[in-house]
Design a protein around this motif. Sequence first.
Motif, mmCIF file in Angstrom:
data_model
loop_
_atom_site.group_PDB
_atom_site.id
_atom_site.type_symbol
_atom_site.label_atom_id
_atom_site.label_comp_id
_atom_site.label_asym_id
_atom_site.label_seq_id
_atom_site.Cartn_x
_atom_site.Cartn_y
_atom_site.Cartn_z
ATOM 1 N N GLY A 181 -2.760 12.279 5.854
ATOM 2 C CA GLY A 181 -4.012 12.667 5.920
ATOM 3 C C GLY A 181 -5.145 11.735 4.833
ATOM 4 O O GLY A 181 -5.565 12.186 4.372
ATOM 5 N N GLN A 182 -4.167 10.755 4.601
ATOM 6 C CA GLN A 182 -5.065 9.859 3.148
ATOM 7 C C GLN A 182 -4.809 8.522 4.219
ATOM 8 O O GLN A 182 -3.677 7.916 4.803
ATOM 9 N N GLY A 183 -5.955 7.547 3.691
ATOM 10 C CA GLY A 183 -5.920 5.723 4.374
ATOM 11 C C GLY A 183 -4.658 5.349 3.487
ATOM 12 O O GLY A 183 -4.241 5.679 2.278
ATOM 13 N N PRO A 184 -4.681 4.147 3.491
ATOM 14 C CA PRO A 184 -3.436 3.668 2.939
ATOM 15 C C PRO A 184 -4.273 2.973 1.533
ATOM 16 O O PRO A 184 -5.575 2.857 1.307
ATOM 17 N N TYR A 194 0.842 -1.248 0.076
ATOM 18 C CA TYR A 194 0.347 -0.009 0.006
ATOM 19 C C TYR A 194 0.924 0.945 0.118
ATOM 20 O O TYR A 194 2.051 1.355 0.686
ATOM 21 N N LEU A 223 4.130 1.140 2.854
ATOM 22 C CA LEU A 223 3.432 -0.173 3.921
ATOM 23 C C LEU A 223 3.384 -1.507 2.660
ATOM 24 O O LEU A 223 2.646 -2.148 2.506
ATOM 25 N N GLN A 238 0.686 5.372 1.569
ATOM 26 C CA GLN A 238 0.086 5.873 2.242
ATOM 27 C C GLN A 238 0.288 7.571 2.210
ATOM 28 O O GLN A 238 1.666 7.734 2.605
ATOM 29 N N PRO A 251 5.812 -1.752 9.696
ATOM 30 C CA PRO A 251 5.827 -0.451 10.352
ATOM 31 C C PRO A 251 5.883 0.914 9.407
ATOM 32 O O PRO A 251 6.312 1.565 8.872
ATOM 33 N N PHE A 278 -4.097 0.717 -2.395
ATOM 34 C CA PHE A 278 -3.701 -0.607 -2.360
ATOM 35 C C PHE A 278 -2.820 -0.309 -3.758
ATOM 36 O O PHE A 278 -3.486 0.504 -5.243
#
Lengths: 116, 114
Positions: free
Chosen positions: A40-43, A35, A91, A37, A109, A45
Amino acid sequence: DTGVSQNPRHKITKRGQNVTFRCDPISEHNRLYWYRQTLGQGPEFLTYFQNEAQLEKSRLLSDRFSAERPKGSFSTLEIQRTEQGDSAMYLCASSPPAAGEYNEQFFGPGTRLTVL
Amino acid sequence: AQSVTQLGSHVSVSEGALVLLRCNYSSSVPPYLFWYVQYPNQGLQLLLKYTSAATLVKGINGFEAEFKKSETSFHLTKPSAHMSDAAEYFCAVTRMGGSYIPTFGRGTSLIVHP
């Protein structure tokens, strides 16, 4: 208890350089996900492996990106000719074989990439 | 197609107060829904998941969430906030079957004041 590990944790590079990240999943997990990231954003894909087979790729994965999982264990994500827009946290996650039911993804991490 | 909307990029509460983090989803098929927590410089950790069994789902650290199909919501709650709850929270949705690749919301930062 060894979880998902990622190396390096931080990478600073100059625009135009190539970078490679490594992910070591939990040993019995056959599924591996990458992923991206941004702040300010989500992961988001990028790509997914089941064993050594790359089964899905997001349109976010441009031709400058390549991922491998040669022996179905660790995986590498390479970015060629990096651009400033590639700066993000990358990620990796792994999960055990699915048996008709969602299996939790265990996240590493992350590797924070900064492109100057 | 599936998507998640998290209302409020930041939520601020006092220690001991109720925590409510909002999540609305959109999915053309029955969804699986999740809440993840991310502490600074760490990866995401699963808090809880809804997989079509009980609509009220209990997770770790005293968090719970209720699936409401009529409202297409999956809000996360905790009766009493603790300082250690300060983190980024992500709601995610995935489709049943297939590769279970989740679509994440933009996240809500929970701030806990003493």
